[in-house]
Design a protein around this motif. Structure first.
Motif, PDB file in Angstrom:
ATOM      1  N   PRO A  40      80.605  18.519 130.746  1.00 44.11           N
ATOM      2  CA  PRO A  40      80.034  19.856 130.216  1.00 44.11           C
ATOM      3  C   PRO A  40      79.211  19.704 128.690  1.00 44.11           C
ATOM      4  N   VAL A  41      79.381  18.519 128.027  1.00 47.16           N
ATOM      5  CA  VAL A  41      78.874  17.829 127.322  1.00 47.16           C
ATOM      6  C   VAL A  41      77.596  17.748 127.415  1.00 47.16           C
ATOM      7  N   VAL A  42      76.932  17.051 129.195  1.00 43.90           N
ATOM      8  CA  VAL A  42      76.234  16.263 129.724  1.00 43.90           C
ATOM      9  C   VAL A  42      74.348  17.628 129.696  1.00 43.90           C
ATOM     10  N   LEU A  43      75.814  18.708 130.576  1.00 48.45           N
ATOM     11  CA  LEU A  43      75.233  19.853 131.088  1.00 48.45           C
ATOM     12  C   LEU A  43      74.903  20.721 129.927  1.00 48.45           C
ATOM     13  N   LEU A  44      75.630  20.606 128.286  1.00 47.41           N
ATOM     14  CA  LEU A  44      74.694  21.430 127.313  1.00 47.41           C
ATOM     15  C   LEU A  44      74.184  21.159 126.895  1.00 47.41           C
ATOM     16  N   LEU A  50      66.539  21.865 127.691  1.00 49.37           N
ATOM     17  CA  LEU A  50      65.722  23.007 128.175  1.00 49.37           C
ATOM     18  C   LEU A  50      65.140  24.094 127.421  1.00 49.37           C
ATOM     19  N   LYS A  51      66.561  24.332 126.480  1.00 48.35           N
ATOM     20  CA  LYS A  51      65.911  25.702 125.517  1.00 48.35           C
ATOM     21  C   LYS A  51      64.776  25.145 124.585  1.00 48.35           C
ATOM     22  N   PHE A  52      64.364  24.014 124.019  1.00 48.44           N
ATOM     23  CA  PHE A  52      63.772  23.571 123.355  1.00 48.44           C
ATOM     24  C   PHE A  52      62.303  23.346 123.875  1.00 48.44           C
ATOM     25  N   LEU A  53      62.641  23.166 124.993  1.00 48.96           N
ATOM     26  CA  LEU A  53      61.191  23.062 125.916  1.00 48.96           C
ATOM     27  C   LEU A  53      60.816  24.272 126.020  1.00 48.96           C
ATOM     28  N   ALA A  55      61.228  27.216 124.413  1.00 44.29           N
ATOM     29  CA  ALA A  55      60.714  27.685 122.912  1.00 44.29           C
ATOM     30  C   ALA A  55      59.328  26.962 122.558  1.00 44.29           C
ATOM     31  N   VAL A  56      58.916  25.792 123.288  1.00 45.92           N
ATOM     32  CA  VAL A  56      57.522  24.745 122.401  1.00 45.92           C
ATOM     33  C   VAL A  56      56.647  26.038 123.876  1.00 45.92           C
ATOM     34  N   LEU A  57      57.061  26.056 124.738  1.00 46.24           N
ATOM     35  CA  LEU A  57      56.155  26.497 125.613  1.00 46.24           C
ATOM     36  C   LEU A  57      55.513  27.803 125.648  1.00 46.24           C
ATOM     37  N   ILE A  58      57.256  28.581 125.243  1.00 46.74           N
ATOM     38  CA  ILE A  58      56.857  30.391 125.395  1.00 46.74           C
ATOM     39  C   ILE A  58      55.586  30.475 123.796  1.00 46.74           C
ATOM     40  N   ASN A  59      56.177  29.865 122.702  1.00 46.51           N
ATOM     41  CA  ASN A  59      55.456  29.603 121.560  1.00 46.51           C
ATOM     42  C   ASN A  59      53.687  29.183 121.478  1.00 46.51           C
ATOM     43  N   THR A  60      53.580  28.383 122.704  1.00 41.09           N
ATOM     44  CA  THR A  60      51.839  27.802 122.501  1.00 41.09           C
ATOM     45  C   THR A  60      51.940  29.045 123.821  1.00 41.09           C
ATOM     46  N   ALA A  61      52.370  29.509 124.802  1.00 40.66           N
ATOM     47  CA  ALA A  61      52.266  30.745 125.265  1.00 40.66           C
ATOM     48  C   ALA A  61      51.467  31.752 124.576  1.00 40.66           C
ATOM     49  N   PHE A  84      65.757  32.138 121.130  1.00 46.25           N
ATOM     50  CA  PHE A  84      65.662  30.504 121.652  1.00 46.25           C
ATOM     51  C   PHE A  84      65.167  29.722 120.024  1.00 46.25           C
ATOM     52  N   ASN A  85      64.633  30.397 119.003  1.00 46.72           N
ATOM     53  CA  ASN A  85      64.887  29.288 117.499  1.00 46.72           C
ATOM     54  C   ASN A  85      65.627  29.533 116.954  1.00 46.72           C
ATOM     55  N   VAL A  86      66.861  28.643 116.650  1.00 43.97           N
ATOM     56  CA  VAL A  86      67.405  28.262 115.718  1.00 43.97           C
ATOM     57  C   VAL A  86      67.575  27.533 115.117  1.00 43.97           C
ATOM     58  N   VAL A  87      65.930  26.904 114.712  1.00 43.06           N
ATOM     59  CA  VAL A  87      66.006  25.724 113.902  1.00 43.06           C
ATOM     60  C   VAL A  87      65.480  26.800 112.720  1.00 43.06           C
ATOM     61  N   GLU A  88      64.168  27.833 112.934  1.00 41.71           N
ATOM     62  CA  GLU A  88      63.276  28.249 112.384  1.00 41.71           C
ATOM     63  C   GLU A  88      63.641  29.549 112.139  1.00 41.71           C
ATOM     64  N   PRO A  89      64.945  30.478 112.628  1.00 43.87           N
ATOM     65  CA  PRO A  89      63.900  31.557 112.815  1.00 43.87           C
ATOM     66  C   PRO A  89      64.135  32.629 112.367  1.00 43.87           C
TER      67      PRO A  89
END
Length: 302
Positions: A40-44, A50-53, A55-61, A84-89
């Motif tokens: 579970p930890v590995v999956l999380l 994947l979420k951060f990746l 977010a970066v792709l969507i933001n770039t688009a 997706f962006n929980v760091v800087e909402p």
């Protein structure tokens, strides 16, 4: 009787071999348990990566669509980043509101920009506003300015003044050395100029309304039963009605003494001569009757 046979020679295990085999089996069981516990930890971790990746792709688009002036598409893509962006909402709302503003929907831009203003990091009350907060306030102020411009074009200066005042209040602490920079100062100057135009338009409308009210009063005054001078003639001049009627009747020859009129006007010479001859004949006839002592009373009139 048992039929089990003994192992062949050379397959006997020593005590150390048996101990090592047991220890290896224990390690295998522990590794299997650790693998199941860590799954579970590995999956999380994988999902977070994947979420951060993503977010970066969507933001770039979204940024690419914004630079290509596909503002509606950019707003949609930035909207997906809200989860997706929980760091800087605050950033997804800020980018989405900026894209909606660039698309010309000023009222729609105030909603995400208002949420970004609630989530953006803020400086303590004793300190001036930070750059991040002023960036949100600047774009929010531009949206309010756009609403004021629309109201001004619709000839509604009262509503336009309200929006311009809100826009300037939004930038109050970000100009004149605040964290807004040149963009905030330019926006504030432009809003002041627009506010002056709205005030001029409002004054012009009030003046036009006053002029229109005065014009209506002047037009309604004669119809409202204004007092008129009974001695006023058709030409608008005051005078004595008796004298006017007398002069009119005299000029028309309708009124007056007939005798005086005949005396003043010269008669026909032939009628005067005929009357004179009739009078003379009547006088002669009367004298003759007096001399003869009677008569039949007949005579000739010329």
């Amino acid at each position: 009787m048992s039929t089990q046979t003994l192992p062949p020679p050379g397959e006997f295990k020593t005590t150390e071999e048996i101990r090592d085999a047991r220890f290896a089996e224990t390690l295998r069981r522990r590794r299997r348990l650790l693998l199941w516990w860590s799954a579970p930890v590995v999956l999380l971790a994988f999902l977070v990566a994947l979420k951060f990746l993503s977010a970066v792709l969507i933001n770039t688009a979204g940024i690419s669509a914004y630079h290509n002036e596909n503002h509606n598409t950019a707003a949609t893509r930035f909207g997906h980043l809200e989860f997706f962006n929980v760091v800087e909402p605050w950033k997804p709302y800020f980018n989405a509101g900026t894209a909606v503003y660039a698309a010309g929907d000023f009222f729609g831009a105030t909603v995400p920009l208002g949420m970004a203003l609630d989530l953006v990091p803020k400086a303590p009350e004793e300190e001036p506003r930070g750059e991040l907060e002023c960036a949100v306030r600047t774009n929010y102020s531009l949206s309010l300015e756009g609403l004021g411009d629309e109201a001004l074009m619709a000839e509604d200066p009262g509503t336009a003044l309200d929006y311009y005042e809100q826009a300037q209040e939004m930038l109050a602490d970000c100009v004149d050395g605040g964290g807004g920079g040149e963009e905030a100062e330019e926006a504030d100057e432009r809003q002041q100029e627009s506010q002056e135009q709205a005030e001029e338009q409002q004054q012009q409308q009030q003046q036009d309304q006053q002029d229109g009210s005065q014009g209506e009063q002047e037009q309604e005054a004669p119809e409202g039963g204004a007092d008129e001078d009974p001695t006023e003639t058709d030409d608008g001049e005051n005078g004595d009605p008796t004298e006017t009627e007398t002069e009119t009747e005299t000029d028309n020859g309708d009124n007056g003494d007939p005798t005086e009129t005949e005396t003043e006007e010269p008669g026909d010479p032939r009628e005067e001569e005929l009357e004179e001859r009739n009078r003379q004949a009547q006088q002669d006839r009367e004298e003759q009757e007096q001399q003869e002592g009677g008569g039949d009373g007949s005579g000739q009139n010329w």
